[in-house]
Design a protein around this motif. Structure first.
Motif, PDB file in Angstrom:
ATOM      1  N   SER A  63       0.627  -1.542   0.462  1.00  0.00           N
ATOM      2  CA  SER A  63       0.279   0.131  -0.057  1.00  0.00           C
ATOM      3  C   SER A  63       1.052   1.877   0.236  1.00  0.00           C
ATOM      4  CB  SER A  63      -1.085   0.021   1.035  1.00  0.00           C
ATOM      5  OG  SER A  63      -0.275   0.455   2.162  1.00  0.00           O
ATOM      6  N   GLY A  64       2.788   0.988   0.553  1.00  0.00           N
ATOM      7  CA  GLY A  64       2.966   2.219   0.924  1.00  0.00           C
ATOM      8  C   GLY A  64       3.108   3.069   2.204  1.00  0.00           C
ATOM      9  N   THR A  95      -6.676  -5.943   4.115  1.00  0.00           N
ATOM     10  CA  THR A  95      -6.531  -6.551   3.246  1.00  0.00           C
ATOM     11  C   THR A  95      -5.658  -6.074   1.669  1.00  0.00           C
ATOM     12  OG1 THR A  95      -8.703  -5.787   2.721  1.00  0.00           O
ATOM     13  CG2 THR A  95      -8.549  -7.015   4.089  1.00  0.00           C
ATOM     14  N   GLY A  96      -6.161  -7.283   0.367  1.00  0.00           N
ATOM     15  CA  GLY A  96      -6.218  -6.760  -0.659  1.00  0.00           C
ATOM     16  C   GLY A  96      -6.465  -5.219  -1.504  1.00  0.00           C
ATOM     17  N   ALA A  97      -8.080  -5.526  -1.095  1.00  0.00           N
ATOM     18  CA  ALA A  97      -8.994  -4.996  -1.085  1.00  0.00           C
ATOM     19  C   ALA A  97      -8.353  -3.639  -1.128  1.00  0.00           C
ATOM     20  CB  ALA A  97     -10.688  -4.929  -1.399  1.00  0.00           C
ATOM     21  N   MET A  98      -8.605  -3.466   0.526  1.00  0.00           N
ATOM     22  CA  MET A  98      -7.803  -1.862   1.006  1.00  0.00           C
ATOM     23  C   MET A  98      -6.987  -1.176  -0.251  1.00  0.00           C
ATOM     24  SD  MET A  98      -9.459  -0.063   2.458  1.00  0.00           S
ATOM     25  CE  MET A  98     -10.597  -0.513   3.421  1.00  0.00           C
ATOM     26  N   THR A  99      -5.970  -2.476  -0.476  1.00  0.00           N
ATOM     27  CA  THR A  99      -4.595  -1.624  -0.398  1.00  0.00           C
ATOM     28  C   THR A  99      -4.730  -1.004  -1.648  1.00  0.00           C
ATOM     29  OG1 THR A  99      -3.539  -3.771   0.178  1.00  0.00           O
ATOM     30  CG2 THR A  99      -2.189  -2.692  -1.304  1.00  0.00           C
ATOM     31  N   VAL A 100      -5.608  -2.013  -2.380  1.00  0.00           N
ATOM     32  CA  VAL A 100      -5.785  -0.807  -3.848  1.00  0.00           C
ATOM     33  C   VAL A 100      -6.638  -0.123  -3.789  1.00  0.00           C
ATOM     34  CG1 VAL A 100      -7.762  -1.869  -6.278  1.00  0.00           C
ATOM     35  CG2 VAL A 100      -6.758  -3.373  -5.025  1.00  0.00           C
ATOM     36  N   VAL A 101      -7.376   0.102  -3.323  1.00  0.00           N
ATOM     37  CA  VAL A 101      -7.735   1.936  -2.745  1.00  0.00           C
ATOM     38  C   VAL A 101      -6.572   3.013  -2.686  1.00  0.00           C
ATOM     39  CG1 VAL A 101      -9.547   2.835  -1.683  1.00  0.00           C
ATOM     40  CG2 VAL A 101     -10.059   1.098  -2.162  1.00  0.00           C
ATOM     41  N   LEU A 102      -5.703   2.305  -1.657  1.00  0.00           N
ATOM     42  CA  LEU A 102      -4.935   3.330  -1.167  1.00  0.00           C
ATOM     43  C   LEU A 102      -3.573   3.616  -1.699  1.00  0.00           C
ATOM     44  CD1 LEU A 102      -4.763   1.305   3.333  1.00  0.00           C
ATOM     45  CD2 LEU A 102      -5.758   3.851   1.488  1.00  0.00           C
ATOM     46  N   VAL A 103      -3.491   2.677  -2.760  1.00  0.00           N
ATOM     47  CA  VAL A 103      -2.306   3.196  -4.269  1.00  0.00           C
ATOM     48  C   VAL A 103      -2.038   4.674  -4.472  1.00  0.00           C
ATOM     49  CG1 VAL A 103      -0.800   2.565  -5.650  1.00  0.00           C
ATOM     50  CG2 VAL A 103      -1.213   0.259  -3.965  1.00  0.00           C
ATOM     51  N   PRO A 104      -3.392   4.803  -5.044  1.00  0.00           N
ATOM     52  CA  PRO A 104      -3.474   6.011  -5.147  1.00  0.00           C
ATOM     53  C   PRO A 104      -3.819   7.356  -4.173  1.00  0.00           C
ATOM     54  CG  PRO A 104      -5.338   4.895  -5.478  1.00  0.00           C
ATOM     55  CD  PRO A 104      -3.951   3.320  -4.752  1.00  0.00           C
ATOM     56  N   VAL A 105      -4.351   7.196  -2.995  1.00  0.00           N
ATOM     57  CA  VAL A 105      -4.361   7.778  -1.830  1.00  0.00           C
ATOM     58  C   VAL A 105      -2.896   8.498  -1.754  1.00  0.00           C
ATOM     59  CG1 VAL A 105      -5.181   8.963   0.086  1.00  0.00           C
ATOM     60  CG2 VAL A 105      -6.689   7.073  -1.132  1.00  0.00           C
ATOM     61  N   VAL A 106      -2.001   7.626  -1.577  1.00  0.00           N
ATOM     62  CA  VAL A 106      -0.618   7.277  -0.770  1.00  0.00           C
ATOM     63  C   VAL A 106       0.123   8.585  -2.064  1.00  0.00           C
ATOM     64  CG1 VAL A 106       1.789   6.335  -0.282  1.00  0.00           C
ATOM     65  CG2 VAL A 106      -0.530   5.397   1.081  1.00  0.00           C
ATOM     66  N   ALA A 107       0.388   8.140  -2.698  1.00  0.00           N
ATOM     67  CA  ALA A 107       0.372   8.802  -4.470  1.00  0.00           C
ATOM     68  C   ALA A 107       0.402   9.904  -4.785  1.00  0.00           C
ATOM     69  CB  ALA A 107       0.072   8.132  -5.614  1.00  0.00           C
ATOM     70  N   ARG A 108      -1.384  10.139  -4.244  1.00  0.00           N
ATOM     71  CA  ARG A 108      -2.109  11.984  -4.112  1.00  0.00           C
ATOM     72  C   ARG A 108      -1.519  12.797  -2.490  1.00  0.00           C
ATOM     73  NH1 ARG A 108      -7.704  12.152  -6.457  1.00  0.00           N
ATOM     74  NH2 ARG A 108      -6.923  10.669  -7.494  1.00  0.00           N
ATOM     75  N   TYR A 109      -1.939  11.795  -1.940  1.00  0.00           N
ATOM     76  CA  TYR A 109      -1.288  12.623  -0.688  1.00  0.00           C
ATOM     77  C   TYR A 109      -0.371  12.155   0.437  1.00  0.00           C
ATOM     78  CZ  TYR A 109      -5.864  13.876  -2.167  1.00  0.00           C
ATOM     79  OH  TYR A 109      -6.958  14.168  -2.552  1.00  0.00           O
ATOM     80  N   GLY A 110       1.119  11.571   0.188  1.00  0.00           N
ATOM     81  CA  GLY A 110       1.675  10.874   1.192  1.00  0.00           C
ATOM     82  C   GLY A 110       1.006   9.358   2.571  1.00  0.00           C
ATOM     83  N   ASP A 171       5.547   6.599 -11.241  1.00  0.00           N
ATOM     84  CA  ASP A 171       4.460   6.763 -10.847  1.00  0.00           C
ATOM     85  C   ASP A 171       3.324   6.906 -11.062  1.00  0.00           C
ATOM     86  OD1 ASP A 171       6.119   9.074  -8.686  1.00  0.00           O
ATOM     87  OD2 ASP A 171       6.277  10.450 -10.253  1.00  0.00           O
ATOM     88  N   GLY A 172       2.095   6.867 -10.768  1.00  0.00           N
ATOM     89  CA  GLY A 172       0.725   6.203 -10.927  1.00  0.00           C
ATOM     90  C   GLY A 172       0.266   5.835 -10.299  1.00  0.00           C
ATOM     91  N   GLU A 173      -1.389   6.141 -10.840  1.00  0.00           N
ATOM     92  CA  GLU A 173      -2.559   5.716  -9.968  1.00  0.00           C
ATOM     93  C   GLU A 173      -3.084   4.086 -10.350  1.00  0.00           C
ATOM     94  OE1 GLU A 173      -5.406   8.192  -9.113  1.00  0.00           O
ATOM     95  OE2 GLU A 173      -3.849   9.668  -8.392  1.00  0.00           O
ATOM     96  N   ASN A 174      -2.692   3.556 -12.069  1.00  0.00           N
ATOM     97  CA  ASN A 174      -3.862   2.766 -11.765  1.00  0.00           C
ATOM     98  C   ASN A 174      -2.314   0.953 -11.644  1.00  0.00           C
ATOM     99  OD1 ASN A 174      -3.571   0.596 -14.656  1.00  0.00           O
ATOM    100  ND2 ASN A 174      -5.598   0.922 -14.249  1.00  0.00           N
ATOM    101  N   ALA A 175      -2.462   0.057 -11.634  1.00  0.00           N
ATOM    102  CA  ALA A 175      -1.811  -0.452 -11.554  1.00  0.00           C
ATOM    103  C   ALA A 175      -1.180  -1.672 -12.679  1.00  0.00           C
ATOM    104  CB  ALA A 175      -2.532  -1.764 -10.320  1.00  0.00           C
ATOM    105  N   ALA A 176      -2.121  -1.546 -13.199  1.00  0.00           N
ATOM    106  CA  ALA A 176      -1.524  -1.807 -14.605  1.00  0.00           C
ATOM    107  C   ALA A 176      -0.308  -0.810 -15.534  1.00  0.00           C
ATOM    108  CB  ALA A 176      -2.533  -2.438 -15.914  1.00  0.00           C
TER     109      ALA A 176
END
Length: 576
Positions: A63-64, A95-110, A171-176
């Motif tokens: 999740s970062g 959980t993995g699902a929450m990690t998916v949501v948090l990755v772009p949040v960490v990228a944007r806000y730290g 850098d980026g929010e989309n996992a693919a």
């Protein structure tokens, strides 16, 4: 009597307070089975703790936010949810699902924003439980749930590419897109070593699962890869130093601007926490018969409190974890002591084993999470859904695609919206209107004449906003009729739009001199019809519970109309 209305709000507030207290306060009955099950509960707790350790570390890293945050989340959120939640078997944590949501949040806000986000989302989930939103999960269609799960599995798999190659996350929010960028920038002369460790962890987990499923494959694989990396002195990234104790509680600093910026993400996390926790609890209920079913609203309150506590202690948002909950049940857990004791096992790891845990290669955690992701992708279930109906297949595909391209909450919303649209379309197709013969008329000349001026229409299905146009068009086109009897006994559902269309039809027909008689609405439909104005449009004397009475009224009305016209013709004809 005048004092009764004044007391009503007070009684309402008291009942609301009692309801809230029932959701917030643990109960003695939660531990009724403990004297008979405590041994099994403790064994289950140790088993789940062993399984949860590498997952907590891995999800924290992925999740970062860091491995320490993942471990803190598993301990704090796991314990609080066990005590306050509505499930006796649920195990909560990162959980993995929450990690998916948090990755772009960490990228944007730290990373620091995640702690405030956890508290804010937790407050929202508590409110959801207090207002009774726990039952809403039952309306989510199965193809949406399975599509959501498969999409999560794909994203978790893609998120491990940087960890498996020891490449800093682009850098980026989309996992693919991030995974593709990682493959492009990777230095393969360096990345080969961590990749081999990742593959080694995956192979070992799969082999151990074939030998004996009860073995803690993920923990053994992580331990083996760590030993190899240490003995060979491999130049790979490690978890690094962890705190030797739980951090002190503290509230993150935030202001109105920060809350406004984080609120959309908090709303998405709250929705995901509620959804995943209730789905996980429902799975656990289906695995055991003798344990009481989950109290959905109380489970939401417990998960909300768990997220608040996690954020205060420096953790990330948490939900009920389906895999760990399943392990808990299979290990023999019967009370919430099992999930609480799994948190205690993790505390022991923090206090006694942090120097060893710090040596774990992040590539090993990538291997664990890749296996977890692949196990979430159930191709047999996907095949079954795609072969069932076109509508279900479309809902499934849309949910998977939106999960991967956008995010999980949007995916659930899109899946439910498509499913609702297709269900309404199908409902409108099986609804219809047909003309029937007038009952209780014989072949006499008078009755035959009456038959020409009385029409009976029977509506079947649902009278709602998606299926009123055909109904409206057919009835308003009728000609040479004095009375229309609408038989609505077979109406299964009527909403305000359907009732409003009925009002418009009645008004339009009556303007043309056609009397409308209604028959057959049930009590709830009558309430809707009365509120919208149907009964006012036809008049109370034109509603019947019995078709015979409606026909008799129609016959009298037509006789009166015909007799009146005959007398009018005689009076206006020229004298001879």
């Amino acid at each position: 009597m005048s004092a009764i209305p004044a007391l009503q709000p007070r009684l309402t507030w008291r009942s609301a307070a009692r309801h809230a207290a029932g959701l917030l306060v643990p109960r003695r009955s939660d531990y009724a089975e403990l004297p008979r099950s405590w041994r099994r509960d403790l064994i289950a707790g140790v088993t789940v703790g062993i399984v949860a350790l590498p997952l907590a570390l891995g999800f924290g890293v992925a999740s970062g936010v860091g491995a320490a945050a993942g471990l803190v989340t598993a301990i704090v959120a796991g314990f609080v949810a066990a005590v306050f939640g509505g499930s006796h078997l649920q195990v909560s944590g990162p959980t993995g699902a929450m990690t998916v949501v948090l990755v772009p949040v960490v990228a944007r806000y730290g990373p620091d924003a995640v702690f405030a986000l956890s508290i804010l989302a937790g407050l929202l989930v508590v409110v959801m439980g207090l207002v009774g939103m726990g039952r809403l999960v039952s309306v989510i269609p199965w193809p949406v749930v399975e599509g959501f799960t498969l999409g999560i599995g794909v994203i978790i798999f893609l998120q491990q590419v940087p960890l498996a190659l020891d490449v800093p996350k682009p850098d980026g929010e989309n996992a693919a897109l991030v995974a593709v960028s990682t493959l492009r920038v990777a230095d393969w002369s360096v990345a080969t070593v961590p990749l081999m460790l990742t593959v080694g962890a995956i192979v070992l987990m799969l082999v151990l699962a074939r030998i004996r499923r009860s073995l803690p494959g993920s923990l053994i694989a992580v331990a083996a890869v760590t030993v190899v990396a240490e003995v060979a002195d491999l130049p790979v990234a490690r978890i690094g130093e962890l705190p030797a104790s739980l951090p002190s509680p503290s509230f993150p600093g935030w202001d109105n601007e920060a809350i406004a910026a984080l609120f959309p993400a908090a709303l998405a996390i709250a929705a995901l926490a509620a959804l995943e926790s209730l789905l996980s609890a429902r799975v656990a209920d289906g695995m055991v018969e003798e344990v009481p079913n989950t109290q959905a609203d109380r489970e939401l309150v417990g998960q909300g409190l768990a997220n608040i506590a996690s954020g205060i202690f420096g953790g990330m948002p948490a939900t009920g974890a389906i895999a760990r909950t399943a392990v808990n049940v299979r290990a023999g857990a019967r009370t919430r002591v099992a999930s609480a004791s799994h948190a205690v096992v993790l505390v022991a790891v923090v206090l006694l084993a942090t120097p060893v845990v710090a040596l774990i290669p992040t590539a090993a955690l990538a291997g664990v999470l890749i296996v977890t992701a692949v196990r979430m992708i159930d191709l047999g279930t996907a095949r079954s859904i795609l072969r069932s109906t076109r509508s279900d297949g479309l809902v499934f595909v849309v949910t998977v695609a939106v999960t991967i391209v956008f995010d999980l909450v949007v995916a659930v919303e899109a899946g439910v919206a498509v499913a609702a649209f297709l269900a309404l379309r199908a409902m409108s197709r099986v609804s219809g209107l047909r003309r029937e013969g007038v009952p209780e008329l014989d072949a006499a000349e008078e009755d035959a004449l009456l038959h020409e001026h009385i029409a009976v229409y029977r509506f079947h299905g649902a009278l709602f906003f998606g299926g009123t146009k055909q109904f409206l068009d057919e009835l308003t086109s009728v000609k040479h009729v004095h009375v229309i009897i609408l038989a609505l006994t077979d109406v299964r559902m009527m909403d305000a739009s359907g009732a409003n269309a009925l009002t418009e039809i009645v008004t339009s027909l009556q303007r043309r001199g056609i009397t409308v008689l209604l028959k057959g609405l049930d009590a709830s439909q009558l309430r809707v019809a009365g509120a919208v104005g149907v009964l006012a449009a036809i008049g109370e004397l034109h509603y019947f519970h019995d078709i015979s009475a409606a026909v008799a009224h129609a016959r009298n009305h037509v006789r009166h109309e015909l007799n009146g016209r005959s007398q009018l013709d005689c009076a206006t004809s020229p004298a001879r």
